[in-house]
Enzyme design. Structure first.
Site, short mmCIF file in Angstrom:
data_model
loop_
_atom_site.label_atom_id
_atom_site.label_comp_id
_atom_site.label_asym_id
_atom_site.label_seq_id
_atom_site.Cartn_x
_atom_site.Cartn_y
_atom_site.Cartn_z
CG PHE A 12 93.55 -7.93 -34.32
CD1 PHE A 12 93.65 -8.71 -33.17
CD2 PHE A 12 94.42 -6.87 -34.48
CE1 PHE A 12 94.61 -8.43 -32.20
CE2 PHE A 12 95.38 -6.59 -33.53
CZ PHE A 12 95.48 -7.36 -32.39
CE LYS A 35 84.57 -11.72 -37.33
NZ LYS A 35 85.12 -12.70 -38.26
N PRO A 46 85.70 -21.34 -43.27
CG PRO A 46 86.81 -22.94 -41.97
CD PRO A 46 86.62 -22.47 -43.40
CG ASP A 47 84.46 -15.97 -38.71
OD1 ASP A 47 85.31 -16.06 -37.80
OD2 ASP A 47 83.99 -14.89 -39.10
CB ILE A 48 89.23 -19.41 -37.28
CG1 ILE A 48 89.62 -20.02 -38.64
CG2 ILE A 48 89.93 -20.14 -36.14
CD1 ILE A 48 91.05 -19.76 -39.06
CG ASN A 103 95.90 -11.52 -46.61
OD1 ASN A 103 96.84 -11.20 -45.88
ND2 ASN A 103 95.03 -12.48 -46.29
CE LYS A 135 102.95 -23.82 -64.13
NZ LYS A 135 104.11 -23.60 -64.96
CE LYS A 144 84.38 -7.09 -38.96
NZ LYS A 144 85.39 -7.11 -39.99
CG ASP A 198 86.55 -12.95 -45.89
OD1 ASP A 198 86.56 -13.34 -44.71
OD2 ASP A 198 86.71 -11.76 -46.23
#
Ligand code: C5P
Length: 406
Positions: free
Chosen positions: A329, A347, A308-310, A211, A290, A343, A280
């Site tokens: 964040f 979280k 995983p959501d750290i 990203n 390759k 959020k 995600d």
């Protein structure tokens, strides 16, 4: 500018690292400082006063008997309105002189005559054996006890050809250290873990999905935390940024690697700040080889699975163990006020930082909103380092109230 209004006395002693002092002087003036250079005679063998005068824009002092000083008390006058003395490079011999209160030239007499609250900051530069010699180490220990602050030395290749501790820090690192010296030490003694940058999810050995996160905000938070006196570990996805001086950086690529690195380090931490833009999803059927372009025009059938959501994982452990204090964040493109508060709850974290819009990626400036149990506070548009310092200050205030640390 970070040193605007600051008066720095830059002392040079004899050593080949004097060549770096010219660039340092330039960096200090560019950062807004006014620089008064004082040189020993030995320093004059390595660099001329003319160079230092041209770069600092002020006449250089080196003699105790300088007729330019009306009252002939240069050793007192020079430091009385200063904000810090920085000795760079500081030789082994000059450390000896400082440790023993010698005052047989202008620079040493000035250091002895300085008022006690004036910071004396020292950047040693010498051969590795000279640095490691017990005599030097005794002097360093004594000076530390006396409140002298050391910047470096660094390890590496030396001008003499030997390798080891003793190199002077680079001018940019010294600038960072000096700026840090003026920041309040609100996180002294605290350990902070920070994630930053994007993650990279492999499709095959040469391709992947990532990203637009530049890592700038996370790196600014790491620098601000270090400036505030914390011990900082920065777990970073791929970025082109230089590691802030004094920060321990662990490089990772994928979200899973970031998760594993965080879990390995998190136990010892007082604070966890998740700034990274973590993917995600990862490619479930990534190829070891390759992938070849097919003649029939068929395209790979990529399957995804969730990473995983750290932050949520660390926060869930937090509620059991009481630490670390977790900060997340969020970048939302719309309705940040509603999404931010939700959020934070989802979280399970005490503090969430909202970025206004996705366009923050890669920018130097930002506007952020802090969400906590009392509502939200807007930190107006500023450069990321300024915002990071404000965030660290806000975290430190909340930490003071946080049960485990009372
Ligand atoms: O859920 P969302 O991605 O919007 O949350 C953003 C916050 O959660 C950031 O602090 C980010 O670093 C963290 N995060 C994480 N692990 C993930 C996804 C997000 O730590 N897998």
């Amino acid at each position: 500018m970070d040193l605007t209004g600051k008066k720095i006395v830059l002392g040079l002693t004899g050593g080949v690292a004097c060549y770096k002092a010219a660039e340092l002087c330039r960096a200090l003036t560019k950062a807004g400082a006014s620089v008064q250079v004082v040189m020993t005679d030995a320093a004059g063998h390595f660099i001329t006063a003319v160079t230092m005068q041209a770069l600092s824009g002020q006449p250089v002092f080196s003699s105790q008997w300088d007729p330019r000083v009306d009252n002939n008390m240069a050793h007192i006058d020079i430091t009385r309105h200063a904000d810090a003395i920085l000795l760079a490079p500081c030789s082994a011999d000059f450390l000896r002189k400082l440790a023993h209160g010698a005052c047989d030239d202008l620079l040493s007499t000035m250091c002895l005559a300085k008022q006690r609250q004036l910071p004396l900051l020292v950047a040693p530069a010498m051969n590795v054996e000279m640095w490691q010699n017990p005599a030097t180490q005794r002097n360093v220990a004594q000076l530390r006890e006396d409140g002298v602050v050391f910047f470096g030395p660094a390890a590496g290749e030396q001008a003499c050809g030997e390798v080891g501790l003793g190199r002077m820090l680079e001018p940019q690192q010294l600038l960072e250290e000096l700026i840090a010296a003026f920041q309040p030490k609100v996180l002294a003694g605290k350990r902070i873990l920070i994630t930053a940058g994007p993650t990279f999810e492999a499709i095959d050995p040469v391709r992947g999905i990532t990203n637009l996160s530049s890592g700038k905000m996370g790196y600014a938070v790491a620098r601000a935390a270090r400036e505030a006196g914390a011990e900082v570990v920065l777990i970073s996805g791929p970025t082109a940024l230089a590691t802030p001086h004094g920060v321990q950086r662990i490089n990772v690529q994928s979200a899973q690697q970031m998760h594993d690195a965080v879990m390995a380090a998190v136990d010892a931490q007082h604070v966890f700040i998740a700034v990274a833009a973590v993917a995600d999803w990862r490619v479930a059927n990534a190829s070891d080889q390759k992938m070849k372009k097919k003649d029939d025009g068929s395209v790979p059938d990529l399957k995804f699975e969730q990473n995983p959501d750290i932050l949520a994982t660390v926060a869930a452990r937090t509620s059991l163990a009481g630490y670390p204090y977790c900060v997340g964040f969020a970048a939302e493109s719309e309705n940040l006020l509603a999404f931010g508060a939700a959020k934070r709850e989802k979280k399970g974290i005490p503090l969430l930082v909202g970025n206004i819009g996705h366009h923050t990626f890669g920018q130097d400036d930002n506007t952020i909103i802090l969400f906590d149990e009392n509502g939200h506070t807007i930190l107006p548009r500023a450069d990321k380092l300024t915002l990071a310092r404000q965030l660290i200050s806000e975290v430190s205030k909340r930490l003071d109230k946080y049960s485990l640390f009372q």
